[in-house]
Design a protein around this motif. Structure first.
Motif, PDB file in Angstrom:
ATOM      1  N   GLN A 137       0.845  -1.190   0.000  1.00  0.00           N
ATOM      2  CA  GLN A 137       0.000   0.000   0.000  1.00  0.00           C
ATOM      3  C   GLN A 137       0.885   1.246   0.000  1.00  0.00           C
ATOM      4  OE1 GLN A 137      -3.220  -0.232   2.759  1.00  0.00           O
ATOM      5  NE2 GLN A 137      -3.452   1.978   2.837  1.00  0.00           N
ATOM      6  N   PRO A 138       0.642   2.179  -0.935  1.00  0.00           N
ATOM      7  CA  PRO A 138       1.392   3.435  -0.890  1.00  0.00           C
ATOM      8  C   PRO A 138       0.879   4.310   0.245  1.00  0.00           C
ATOM      9  CG  PRO A 138      -0.181   3.473  -2.691  1.00  0.00           C
ATOM     10  CD  PRO A 138      -0.277   2.113  -2.058  1.00  0.00           C
ATOM     11  N   VAL A 139       1.795   4.982   0.929  1.00  0.00           N
ATOM     12  CA  VAL A 139       1.437   5.837   2.065  1.00  0.00           C
ATOM     13  C   VAL A 139       2.385   7.031   2.119  1.00  0.00           C
ATOM     14  CG1 VAL A 139       0.471   3.986   3.510  1.00  0.00           C
ATOM     15  CG2 VAL A 139       2.904   4.489   3.638  1.00  0.00           C
ATOM     16  N   ASN A 140       1.869   8.154   2.629  1.00  0.00           N
ATOM     17  CA  ASN A 140       2.807   9.206   2.997  1.00  0.00           C
ATOM     18  C   ASN A 140       3.279   8.902   4.410  1.00  0.00           C
ATOM     19  OD1 ASN A 140       0.196  10.062   3.981  1.00  0.00           O
ATOM     20  ND2 ASN A 140       1.044  12.103   4.265  1.00  0.00           N
ATOM     21  N   PHE A 141       4.444   9.403   4.754  1.00  0.00           N
ATOM     22  CA  PHE A 141       5.074   8.998   6.006  1.00  0.00           C
ATOM     23  C   PHE A 141       6.004  10.094   6.487  1.00  0.00           C
ATOM     24  CE2 PHE A 141       8.119   8.168   2.772  1.00  0.00           C
ATOM     25  CZ  PHE A 141       9.362   8.277   3.360  1.00  0.00           C
ATOM     26  N   CYS A 142       6.525   9.879   7.672  1.00  0.00           N
ATOM     27  CA  CYS A 142       7.492  10.784   8.277  1.00  0.00           C
ATOM     28  C   CYS A 142       8.521   9.921   8.992  1.00  0.00           C
ATOM     29  CB  CYS A 142       6.785  11.702   9.256  1.00  0.00           C
ATOM     30  SG  CYS A 142       7.857  12.899  10.038  1.00  0.00           S
ATOM     31  N   LEU A 143       9.759  10.350   8.970  1.00  0.00           N
ATOM     32  CA  LEU A 143      10.790   9.662   9.729  1.00  0.00           C
ATOM     33  C   LEU A 143      10.956  10.381  11.062  1.00  0.00           C
ATOM     34  CD1 LEU A 143      12.623   7.237   9.216  1.00  0.00           C
ATOM     35  CD2 LEU A 143      14.397   8.826   8.510  1.00  0.00           C
ATOM     36  N   ASN A 144      10.864   9.624  12.153  1.00  0.00           N
ATOM     37  CA  ASN A 144      11.012  10.154  13.508  1.00  0.00           C
ATOM     38  C   ASN A 144      12.187   9.414  14.141  1.00  0.00           C
ATOM     39  OD1 ASN A 144      10.384  11.590  15.864  1.00  0.00           O
ATOM     40  ND2 ASN A 144       9.102   9.918  16.609  1.00  0.00           N
ATOM     41  N   ASP A 145      13.347  10.041  14.153  1.00  0.00           N
ATOM     42  CA  ASP A 145      14.606   9.371  14.488  1.00  0.00           C
ATOM     43  C   ASP A 145      14.786   8.231  13.487  1.00  0.00           C
ATOM     44  OD1 ASP A 145      15.263  11.089  16.627  1.00  0.00           O
ATOM     45  OD2 ASP A 145      13.963   9.948  17.965  1.00  0.00           O
ATOM     46  N   GLN A 146      14.831   6.999  13.936  1.00  0.00           N
ATOM     47  CA  GLN A 146      14.977   5.850  13.037  1.00  0.00           C
ATOM     48  C   GLN A 146      13.633   5.162  12.758  1.00  0.00           C
ATOM     49  OE1 GLN A 146      18.237   4.463  11.806  1.00  0.00           O
ATOM     50  NE2 GLN A 146      18.660   6.609  12.233  1.00  0.00           N
ATOM     51  N   ASP A 147      12.553   5.679  13.330  1.00  0.00           N
ATOM     52  CA  ASP A 147      11.227   5.073  13.162  1.00  0.00           C
ATOM     53  C   ASP A 147      10.469   5.725  12.004  1.00  0.00           C
ATOM     54  OD1 ASP A 147      11.691   3.470  15.357  1.00  0.00           O
ATOM     55  OD2 ASP A 147      10.546   4.738  16.733  1.00  0.00           O
ATOM     56  N   ILE A 148       9.732   4.911  11.282  1.00  0.00           N
ATOM     57  CA  ILE A 148       8.851   5.383  10.217  1.00  0.00           C
ATOM     58  C   ILE A 148       7.458   5.511  10.818  1.00  0.00           C
ATOM     59  CG2 ILE A 148       7.817   4.790   7.997  1.00  0.00           C
ATOM     60  CD1 ILE A 148      10.477   3.096   7.568  1.00  0.00           C
ATOM     61  N   VAL A 149       6.819   6.656  10.606  1.00  0.00           N
ATOM     62  CA  VAL A 149       5.492   6.907  11.178  1.00  0.00           C
ATOM     63  C   VAL A 149       4.510   7.110  10.027  1.00  0.00           C
ATOM     64  CG1 VAL A 149       4.104   8.367  12.687  1.00  0.00           C
ATOM     65  CG2 VAL A 149       6.531   7.978  13.204  1.00  0.00           C
ATOM     66  N   ILE A 150       3.374   6.416  10.128  1.00  0.00           N
ATOM     67  CA  ILE A 150       2.307   6.479   9.130  1.00  0.00           C
ATOM     68  C   ILE A 150       1.010   6.794   9.858  1.00  0.00           C
ATOM     69  CG2 ILE A 150       0.994   5.107   7.453  1.00  0.00           C
ATOM     70  CD1 ILE A 150       3.523   3.301   7.272  1.00  0.00           C
ATOM     71  N   ARG A 151       0.151   7.577   9.224  1.00  0.00           N
ATOM     72  CA  ARG A 151      -1.195   7.807   9.768  1.00  0.00           C
ATOM     73  C   ARG A 151      -2.188   7.059   8.897  1.00  0.00           C
ATOM     74  NH1 ARG A 151      -1.920  13.983  11.802  1.00  0.00           N
ATOM     75  NH2 ARG A 151      -3.814  13.105  12.644  1.00  0.00           N
ATOM     76  N   THR A 152      -3.128   6.389   9.540  1.00  0.00           N
ATOM     77  CA  THR A 152      -4.153   5.651   8.819  1.00  0.00           C
ATOM     78  C   THR A 152      -5.452   5.715   9.616  1.00  0.00           C
ATOM     79  OG1 THR A 152      -4.615   3.552   7.688  1.00  0.00           O
ATOM     80  CG2 THR A 152      -3.612   3.403   9.871  1.00  0.00           C
ATOM     81  N   ALA A 153      -6.492   5.169   9.067  1.00  0.00           N
ATOM     82  CA  ALA A 153      -7.774   5.111   9.773  1.00  0.00           C
ATOM     83  C   ALA A 153      -7.752   3.936  10.747  1.00  0.00           C
ATOM     84  CB  ALA A 153      -8.912   4.955   8.778  1.00  0.00           C
ATOM     85  N   ALA A 154      -8.378   4.117  11.891  1.00  0.00           N
ATOM     86  CA  ALA A 154      -8.369   3.090  12.950  1.00  0.00           C
ATOM     87  C   ALA A 154      -8.909   1.745  12.468  1.00  0.00           C
ATOM     88  CB  ALA A 154      -9.153   3.571  14.158  1.00  0.00           C
ATOM     89  N   GLY A 155      -9.920   1.730  11.649  1.00  0.00           N
ATOM     90  CA  GLY A 155     -10.515   0.475  11.204  1.00  0.00           C
ATOM     91  C   GLY A 155      -9.987  -0.026   9.877  1.00  0.00           C
ATOM     92  N   SER A 156      -8.903   0.555   9.389  1.00  0.00           N
ATOM     93  CA  SER A 156      -8.396   0.179   8.069  1.00  0.00           C
ATOM     94  C   SER A 156      -7.747  -1.198   8.076  1.00  0.00           C
ATOM     95  CB  SER A 156      -7.387   1.220   7.577  1.00  0.00           C
ATOM     96  OG  SER A 156      -6.196   1.122   8.329  1.00  0.00           O
ATOM     97  N   LYS A 157      -7.655  -1.774   6.889  1.00  0.00           N
ATOM     98  CA  LYS A 157      -6.997  -3.060   6.710  1.00  0.00           C
ATOM     99  C   LYS A 157      -5.523  -2.953   7.120  1.00  0.00           C
ATOM    100  CE  LYS A 157      -8.205  -5.064   2.935  1.00  0.00           C
ATOM    101  NZ  LYS A 157      -8.341  -5.576   1.551  1.00  0.00           N
ATOM    102  N   LEU A 158      -4.911  -1.833   6.785  1.00  0.00           N
ATOM    103  CA  LEU A 158      -3.510  -1.618   7.142  1.00  0.00           C
ATOM    104  C   LEU A 158      -3.324  -1.600   8.655  1.00  0.00           C
ATOM    105  CD1 LEU A 158      -0.576  -0.931   6.444  1.00  0.00           C
ATOM    106  CD2 LEU A 158      -1.276   1.458   6.256  1.00  0.00           C
ATOM    107  N   ALA A 159      -4.177  -0.888   9.362  1.00  0.00           N
ATOM    108  CA  ALA A 159      -4.061  -0.817  10.821  1.00  0.00           C
ATOM    109  C   ALA A 159      -4.220  -2.199  11.450  1.00  0.00           C
ATOM    110  CB  ALA A 159      -5.090   0.147  11.393  1.00  0.00           C
ATOM    111  N   ALA A 160      -5.161  -2.962  10.960  1.00  0.00           N
ATOM    112  CA  ALA A 160      -5.405  -4.290  11.522  1.00  0.00           C
ATOM    113  C   ALA A 160      -4.258  -5.246  11.218  1.00  0.00           C
ATOM    114  CB  ALA A 160      -6.711  -4.854  10.973  1.00  0.00           C
ATOM    115  N   ALA A 161      -3.658  -5.106  10.050  1.00  0.00           N
ATOM    116  CA  ALA A 161      -2.649  -6.060   9.608  1.00  0.00           C
ATOM    117  C   ALA A 161      -1.257  -5.776  10.154  1.00  0.00           C
ATOM    118  CB  ALA A 161      -2.603  -6.078   8.084  1.00  0.00           C
ATOM    119  N   THR A 162      -1.045  -4.607  10.744  1.00  0.00           N
ATOM    120  CA  THR A 162       0.312  -4.265  11.169  1.00  0.00           C
ATOM    121  C   THR A 162       0.492  -4.225  12.680  1.00  0.00           C
ATOM    122  OG1 THR A 162      -0.231  -1.920  10.946  1.00  0.00           O
ATOM    123  CG2 THR A 162       0.834  -2.972   9.063  1.00  0.00           C
TER     124      THR A 162
END
Length: 135
Positions: free
Chosen positions: A39-64
């Motif tokens: 899935q393509p996503v916009n993101f931000c790097l926070n130190d060495q962590d990758i941060v993504i925003r998604t919807a709480a009930g999304s397939k991505l949120a459930a799968a990760t």
């Protein structure tokens, strides 16, 4: 400069982490119902962590939730036949601590779609990359 067997330049971990935030869109690879999903996503790097925003009930949120995922970012110039690709492998988790969520909200990460109030944090374990340049 280290080259792989195909003659591509092998990027160091530091180069990978420097290139990663230089593009606004990446692709997260996760498992959805025992099958690979991308899935393509916009993101931000926070130190060495990758941060993504998604919807709480999304397939991505459930799968990760506490899953091993891959995250890929690239940039190519098709006319010059050059570019680079970086892949990060790590553990994805949902941010659920209120203090952490407050910090993540302050990051320069504006979702492109509405209803993206759920944060996924990918803790990188390994970052690899390649660069191709025409002589």
């Amino acid at each position: 400069m280290k080259l792989d067997s195909a003659g591509l330049q092998v990027l160091t971990h530091e180069e990978c982490m420097r290139l990663l935030p230089s593009r606004p869109i990446g692709r997260i690879v996760f498992t959805d119902r025992a099958l690979p999903a991308v899935q393509p996503v916009n993101f931000c790097l926070n130190d060495q962590d990758i941060v993504i925003r998604t919807a709480a009930g999304s397939k991505l949120a459930a799968a990760t939730r506490r899953s091993v995922v891959a995250f890929e970012v690239d940039d190519f110039d098709t006319e010059a036949r050059s570019g680079w690709s970086v892949t990060v492998v790590g553990y994805a988790r949902v941010a659920d601590d209120p203090a952490e969520i407050a910090r993540l909200r302050d990051l320069p990460l504006t979702p492109w779609a509405r209803g993206r109030d759920h944060f996924i944090v990918i803790t990188s374990v390994e970052a690899t990359g390649r660069r191709v340049r025409q002589p």
